[in-house]
Design an enzyme around this catalytic site. Structure first.
Site, PDB file in Angstrom:
ATOM      1  N   HIS A  17       0.859  -1.189   0.000  1.00 45.09           N
ATOM      2  CA  HIS A  17       0.000   0.000   0.000  1.00 45.09           C
ATOM      3  C   HIS A  17       0.896   1.241   0.000  1.00 45.09           C
ATOM      4  CE1 HIS A  17      -2.644   3.141   1.582  1.00 45.09           C
ATOM      5  NE2 HIS A  17      -3.654   2.404   1.176  1.00 45.09           N
ATOM      6  N   ASP A  19       0.947   4.114   1.476  1.00 45.21           N
ATOM      7  CA  ASP A  19       1.328   4.643   2.785  1.00 45.21           C
ATOM      8  C   ASP A  19       2.308   3.719   3.498  1.00 45.21           C
ATOM      9  OD1 ASP A  19      -0.336   6.848   2.441  1.00 45.21           O
ATOM     10  OD2 ASP A  19      -2.058   5.829   3.339  1.00 45.21           O
ATOM     11  N   LYS A  20       2.152   2.419   3.293  1.00 46.60           N
ATOM     12  CA  LYS A  20       3.056   1.474   3.939  1.00 46.60           C
ATOM     13  C   LYS A  20       4.424   1.442   3.267  1.00 46.60           C
ATOM     14  CE  LYS A  20       1.135   0.780   7.321  1.00 46.60           C
ATOM     15  NZ  LYS A  20       1.855   1.101   8.533  1.00 46.60           N
ATOM     16  N   GLU A  52      10.249  11.570   7.145  1.00 44.11           N
ATOM     17  CA  GLU A  52       8.934  11.470   6.495  1.00 44.11           C
ATOM     18  C   GLU A  52       9.143  11.182   5.008  1.00 44.11           C
ATOM     19  OE1 GLU A  52       6.341  11.724   8.417  1.00 44.11           O
ATOM     20  OE2 GLU A  52       7.261  12.647  10.188  1.00 44.11           O
ATOM     21  N   GLU A  65      14.502  15.372   9.826  1.00 43.47           N
ATOM     22  CA  GLU A  65      15.652  15.779  10.621  1.00 43.47           C
ATOM     23  C   GLU A  65      16.385  14.548  11.147  1.00 43.47           C
ATOM     24  OE1 GLU A  65      12.476  18.065  10.099  1.00 43.47           O
ATOM     25  OE2 GLU A  65      12.329  16.846  11.915  1.00 43.47           O
ATOM     26  N   LYS A 185      -5.671  -4.454   0.409  1.00 43.87           N
ATOM     27  CA  LYS A 185      -6.358  -4.047   1.642  1.00 43.87           C
ATOM     28  C   LYS A 185      -7.293  -5.182   2.058  1.00 43.87           C
ATOM     29  CE  LYS A 185      -7.632   0.354   1.959  1.00 43.87           C
ATOM     30  NZ  LYS A 185      -8.291   1.650   1.692  1.00 43.87           N
ATOM     31  N   PHE A 250      -7.932  -4.237 -10.786  1.00 44.93           N
ATOM     32  CA  PHE A 250      -7.033  -3.539  -9.862  1.00 44.93           C
ATOM     33  C   PHE A 250      -5.600  -3.902 -10.249  1.00 44.93           C
ATOM     34  CE2 PHE A 250      -5.821  -3.186  -5.034  1.00 44.93           C
ATOM     35  CZ  PHE A 250      -5.045  -2.075  -5.320  1.00 44.93           C
ATOM     36  N   ASP A 258      -1.914   5.783  -6.285  1.00 48.94           N
ATOM     37  CA  ASP A 258      -2.314   6.731  -5.242  1.00 48.94           C
ATOM     38  C   ASP A 258      -1.068   7.111  -4.454  1.00 48.94           C
ATOM     39  OD1 ASP A 258      -3.828   8.280  -3.564  1.00 48.94           O
ATOM     40  OD2 ASP A 258      -4.742   6.619  -2.478  1.00 48.94           O
ATOM     41  N   ALA A 259      -0.891   8.377  -4.160  1.00 51.32           N
ATOM     42  CA  ALA A 259       0.289   8.819  -3.415  1.00 51.32           C
ATOM     43  C   ALA A 259       0.281   8.261  -1.998  1.00 51.32           C
ATOM     44  CB  ALA A 259       0.345  10.344  -3.374  1.00 51.32           C
ATOM     45  N   ARG A 264       0.147   7.746   7.835  1.00 51.67           N
ATOM     46  CA  ARG A 264      -1.281   7.925   7.553  1.00 51.67           C
ATOM     47  C   ARG A 264      -2.120   6.721   7.964  1.00 51.67           C
ATOM     48  NH1 ARG A 264      -2.621  10.889   1.881  1.00 51.67           N
ATOM     49  NH2 ARG A 264      -1.721   8.970   1.030  1.00 51.67           N
ATOM     50  N   LYS A 265      -1.497   5.659   8.439  1.00 46.11           N
ATOM     51  CA  LYS A 265      -2.256   4.453   8.776  1.00 46.11           C
ATOM     52  C   LYS A 265      -2.101   4.116  10.262  1.00 46.11           C
ATOM     53  CE  LYS A 265      -4.253   3.482   4.899  1.00 46.11           C
ATOM     54  NZ  LYS A 265      -4.263   4.894   4.466  1.00 46.11           N
ATOM     55  N   LYS A 285      10.525   7.440  13.208  1.00 47.35           N
ATOM     56  CA  LYS A 285      10.929   8.126  14.435  1.00 47.35           C
ATOM     57  C   LYS A 285      11.835   7.243  15.275  1.00 47.35           C
ATOM     58  CE  LYS A 285       6.543  10.644  14.604  1.00 47.35           C
ATOM     59  NZ  LYS A 285       5.290  10.879  15.352  1.00 47.35           N
ATOM     60  N   LYS A 289      11.265   9.682  20.623  1.00 44.86           N
ATOM     61  CA  LYS A 289       9.916  10.185  20.362  1.00 44.86           C
ATOM     62  C   LYS A 289       8.924   9.284  21.070  1.00 44.86           C
ATOM     63  CE  LYS A 289      12.255  12.339  16.984  1.00 44.86           C
ATOM     64  NZ  LYS A 289      13.723  12.252  16.860  1.00 44.86           N
ATOM     65  N   ASP A 291       5.815   9.304  21.020  1.00 43.37           N
ATOM     66  CA  ASP A 291       4.759   8.811  20.144  1.00 43.37           C
ATOM     67  C   ASP A 291       4.957   7.332  19.866  1.00 43.37           C
ATOM     68  OD1 ASP A 291       3.302  11.112  19.805  1.00 43.37           O
ATOM     69  OD2 ASP A 291       4.342  11.740  17.991  1.00 43.37           O
TER      70      ASP A 291
END
Length: 405
Positions: A17, A19-20, A52, A65, A185, A250, A258-259, A264-265, A285, A289, A291
Site C-alpha cells: 500500500h 502509505d506502507k 517522512e 531531521e 487491503k 485492480f 495513489d500517493a 497515515r495508517k 521516528k 519520540k 509517540d
C-alpha cells in the site's frame, strides 16, 4: 466495549500500500542510522531521526531531521530505499525500485528540540542523571490488550493483518507468485456474542493483480483458500458476505495508483479502532519520540496485565511533555472496577520505568529493529531474536501480579 453482542470491523493494508511503502522507507532510514552508529562506535542513544516519506508515480521524497554518524550519505539512504521497494515487490512501469527518482531532503535536528531531549527538565532542575533524557514531544499514548487469541489483540485487526501477511508470503514465495501485485487491503467484520468473538459476518479483500484479464471471481478463487486458513474453524459460514475486488480490475496500484505518506495508517498500525489512539504516528521516528516508545510501553504493560489474568481487557493511557522525563499521568481502564484500576495505576511505575531512558532500556529500542514493524501492525507480533517486537513479551506478569495483589 460495554456492549455484549455486536459486530465490529477493522481493516489492514499490505506492505505494498502506498502509505506502507512510505512507512517502510522511513523506518529503513531509522535503522540505517542506528546500524551505522553501532558500526562506528557511536553511542546509539545519541541517534535522532524523524524521517517522512512521500511516494508517488516513480518518485520518492524523503524529508526530515536527523542526528547521527556523518558518514551516512544520501547515496546510502537512496540504496536502502530502493532495496525496500524491491523487497516489497515493485517492478512496475509506474513504480520501479530501479527507475524511481529519489530525492533526499534530510537535515540536522533542531537544536531547540535537542536541548530538551538530551537533558530533561528534571535533570536540569534536580541534577538527576537517571532522568537524563526528556520526552521528544508532548502527547498522549494508548496501549490495549484483550483475551480472545494468543496475541491478546482485538480479533478484527488481528485477522485482517494475518490475511494480508499470508497473502504476501504466497505472492512472494508460494502458489500466488506471478498472479498478484504488492498493493492490497483487507477488512474483517467480527461477530461478538457475550463480548467474545465467535464468527465473521463479512470479509473484504481488494488485491492488486497482474492482468486485466483476471476477473474479481478469478481473484477470489486465488485468495479464498488463504483467507479461510487464517480464520478460526467455524467462523466463516454460509451467511458470511464476501467482497473480493468489488470494483473490478485492480492492476494499477501502489504509489502509481495513489500517493503515499508516512504516518497515515495509525489505526491500522495499532488496534483497528477497537481501542483509543493518541494521534501520533510511529514510523520514521527514533525511540526518543514517545509517540513511538511510550505507545510500545503502554501496549507492553496492557498485554502483561491481561496475561497475568488480572482482567479480560485493559486500556492504558500515558501522557508526556516535551523535555520532561516522567509521564504526566497514568490512566488505566479495565471496564469499571475502580479499586482494581487504582491498584494497577499505582503498580505500573514500580514494574516499569516510564521515562524515555527507562523505556528504551527495558525494550532495547536503540537497536535497528524498526523496518520490520512498518506493515501488518506494530502490535500482536512475535518477539524475535534480534530484539524486534520486544514490547510483545510477557515477562512482567509475575512482577505485576505481586504489585497488584
Amino acid at each position: 466495549m460495554s456492549r455484549q453482542n455486536y459486530v465490529f470491523t477493522s481493516e489492514s493494508v499490505s506492505e505494498g500500500h502506498p502509505d506502507k511503502v512510505s512507512d517502510r522507507i522511513s523506518d529503513e532510514v531509522v535503522d540505517l542510522f542506528l546500524t551505522r552508529a553501532a558500526e562506528e562506535g557511536m553511542d546509539p542513544w545519541d541517534v535522532r531521526v524523524a524521517a517522512e516519506t512521500l511516494t508517488t508515480t516513480n518518485r520518492v521524497v524523503i524529508a526530515g531531521e536527523t542526528r547521527g554518524p556523518e558518514s551516512v550519505s544520501k547515496g546510502e539512504i537512496e540504496k536502502v530505499a530502493r532495496a525496500a521497494i524491491k523487497d516489497i515487490g515493485y517492478e512496475q512501469e509506474g513504480f520501479h525500485w530501479q527507475n524511481s527518482q529519489i530525492e533526499i531532503l534530510l537535515h540536522e535536528q533542531s537544536a531547540h528540540i535537542a536541548q530538551g531531549v538530551d537533558k530533561s527538565f528534571e535533570a536540569k532542575e534536580e541534577g538527576d542523571n537517571k532522568q537524563a533524557e526528556g520526552a521528544g514531544d508532548q502527547g498522549i499514548m494508548f496501549g490495549y490488550a484483550c483475551t480472545g487469541n494468543k496475541a491478546l489483540m482485538p480479533a478484527p485487526i488481528f485477522y485482517s493483518h494475518m490475511i494480508l501477511e499470508k497473502l504476501a508470503h504466497e505472492r512472494k514465495h508460494g502458489s500466488l507468485n506471478g498472479y498478484l501485485g504488492p498493493d492490497s487491503k483487507s477488512q474483517v467484520s467480527v461477530v461478538y456474542k457475550d463480548a467474545r468473538p465467535v464468527g465473521v459476518s463479512s470479509i473484504v479483500v481488494s488485491h492488486q493483480h497482474a492482468s486485466e484479464e483476471q476477473s474479481s471471481a478469478d481473484i477470489r478463487d486465488l485468495i479464498e483458500p488463504t483467507v479461510r486458513d487464517c480464520l478460526p474453524e467455524g467462523w466463516i459460514g454460509d451467511d458470511t458476505i464476501w467482497h473480493i475486488n468489488p470494483t473490478g480490475s485492480f492492476v494499477i496500484g501502489g504509489p502509481d495508483g495513489d500517493a503515499g505518506l508516512t504516518g497515515r495508517k495509525i489505526i491500522v498500525d495499532t488496534y483497528g479502532g477497537f481501542a483509543p489512539h493518541g494521534g501520533g504516528a510511529f514510523s520514521g521516528k527514533d525511540s526518543t519520540k514517545v509517540d513511538r516508545s511510550a505507545a510500545y510501553a503502554a501496549r507492553y504493560l496492557a498485554k502483561n496485565i491481561v496475561a497475568a489474568g488480572i482482567c479480560d481487557w485493559a486500556t492504558i493511557q500515558l501522557s508526556y511533555a516535551i523535555g520532561v522525563a516522567q509521564p504526566l499521568s497514568i490512566y488505566v481502564d479495565t471496564g469499571g472496577n475502580q479499586a482494581l484500576e487504582e491498584k494497577i495505576e499505582a503498580a505500573i511505575p514500580r514494574v516499569l520505568d516510564l521515562t524515555p531512558t527507562g523505556i528504551r532500556k527495558a525494550l532495547g529500542l536503540t537497536k535497528p529493529i524498526f523496518a520490520r514493524t512498518a506493515a501488518y501492525g506494530h502490535f500482536g507480533r512475535t518477539p524475535d531474536t534480534e530484539g524486534g517486537f520486544s514490547w510483545e513479551k510477557t515477562d512482567l506478569v509475575e512482577a505485576i501480579q505481586k504489585a497488584v495483589n
